[in-house]
Design a protein around this motif. Sequence first.
Motif, PDB file in Angstrom:
ATOM      1  N   ALA A 111      52.430  32.979   5.955  1.00 45.37           N
ATOM      2  CA  ALA A 111      51.391  33.489   5.082  1.00 45.37           C
ATOM      3  C   ALA A 111      51.668  34.901   4.608  1.00 45.37           C
ATOM      4  O   ALA A 111      50.958  35.434   3.781  1.00 45.37           O
ATOM      5  N   THR A 210      46.249  30.721  -2.886  1.00 43.16           N
ATOM      6  CA  THR A 210      47.042  29.807  -3.704  1.00 43.16           C
ATOM      7  C   THR A 210      46.114  29.318  -4.822  1.00 43.16           C
ATOM      8  O   THR A 210      45.133  29.994  -5.139  1.00 43.16           O
ATOM      9  N   VAL A 277      45.098  31.272   1.801  1.00 43.09           N
ATOM     10  CA  VAL A 277      46.234  30.885   2.634  1.00 43.09           C
ATOM     11  C   VAL A 277      45.879  31.147   4.088  1.00 43.09           C
ATOM     12  O   VAL A 277      45.534  32.272   4.457  1.00 43.09           O
ATOM     13  N   ASN A 285      51.096  25.798   5.331  1.00 42.86           N
ATOM     14  CA  ASN A 285      49.877  26.576   5.152  1.00 42.86           C
ATOM     15  C   ASN A 285      49.481  26.739   3.688  1.00 42.86           C
ATOM     16  O   ASN A 285      48.351  27.140   3.402  1.00 42.86           O
ATOM     17  N   THR A 286      50.395  26.452   2.772  1.00 40.94           N
ATOM     18  CA  THR A 286      50.104  26.590   1.348  1.00 40.94           C
ATOM     19  C   THR A 286      49.374  25.357   0.836  1.00 40.94           C
ATOM     20  O   THR A 286      49.779  24.227   1.123  1.00 40.94           O
ATOM     21  N   ASP A 287      48.297  25.583   0.085  1.00 40.06           N
ATOM     22  CA  ASP A 287      47.500  24.507  -0.511  1.00 40.06           C
ATOM     23  C   ASP A 287      46.830  23.618   0.525  1.00 40.06           C
ATOM     24  O   ASP A 287      46.602  22.426   0.299  1.00 40.06           O
TER      25      ASP A 287
END
Length: 384
Positions: A111, A210, A277, A285-287
């Motif tokens: 992150a 994000t 995030v 961890n993204t989206d």
Amino acid sequence: MNNPHLFRRTARVAAATAVTFATLGATSPTAPAAAQPPDGVRSIALYGFDPGRRALPARRTEPFSMVGVTWADSRAELGGTAQVRTRDSVTGVWSGWRDLELDVRTPAIEAGAGAGVDGMRAGTQPLWTGPSDGVQVRVTGQGGASRLPAGLRVELVDPESDAAEATSDAAAADAARSDAADSTAPEPVVVPRAGWGADESLVLSRAKYTTDTKVVFTHHTAGTNDYTCAQSADIIRAIFLYHVQGQGWNDIGYHFLVDKCGTVFEGRAGGIDEPVVGAHTYGLNTDTAGVAVLGNYNTATTPQPVLAAIAGVAAWKLGLYGYDAAGTGELTAANDNGKFITGQKAVLNRISGHRDGYPTECPGNNLYADLTAIRALATAAQTD
């Protein structure tokens, strides 16, 4: 400005102020010295001459209610076992040995949170002990022979020493209502950070965003189910302190936390309706969003209010982006995490378990088996 998420985010950023805190100093790995307690966390180094064993003899301590073990290299894994015994500060009775869960990584690296790789520590899952004033620790490498990571120490967390004034339950529930764009499901009642007494001065930097929330990961915090729901705010504040002060993360890792009574709490700052995030599923961890249930669901049966709470959060969060809770989403792995390699496409259920994205027992066998029922409840919430 047509994007309501971007509009609110711009307003939040404009109003934000930079906050810093002093990075924890390293304690000696060869002497049982206690570090100065920074805002509720006291660190005591583990020591020993055998490279495959570290320990702390039984000793009395300042008050604490949560314990975990951390080590200096945030990318290192601790094979073997980490066990603790604690002394009940009310009865004076020592507990038996309890295992700390080890199958975790330091997802805040992905992150970009905290002070960077060198400013963070890897660690076990923390264990809620209740009011305690003594600890004993033993850590053993795999088979008793493998070398342990350097800088091992025990973190003793006292949430009472850093309790910001919490709002009343009624005020907290009202404050948690967002100005979110329309979702395909009703917005759940969420107790905001003020409701569990988050000390916002400890958060190193403002949230990162994000543009999407494609998958909701379900977690459990492991440890113990032996807590009352009146203690939930203290447990969440202790997890926050462990993540931020014990491990050097930017903030608590999860977006939402749910207690065994089904109460939903806001986790990581930045807006419950925003694609913040998090730091909950290493490499993915993204989206995504992370919902953690307080307790160990390898051993406990999931209460119906918990199933309903997870379903409600997931249905609403996914519905903000028009996603069907019963469908699947494609993610791209940002790191080699033992299950996916960097750049690999991962097609997962919109409501998944932590173990679907990372090699772990989380969210426990019982809660994982309940995901089918949770998806059905979430789908119903989106169609009512």
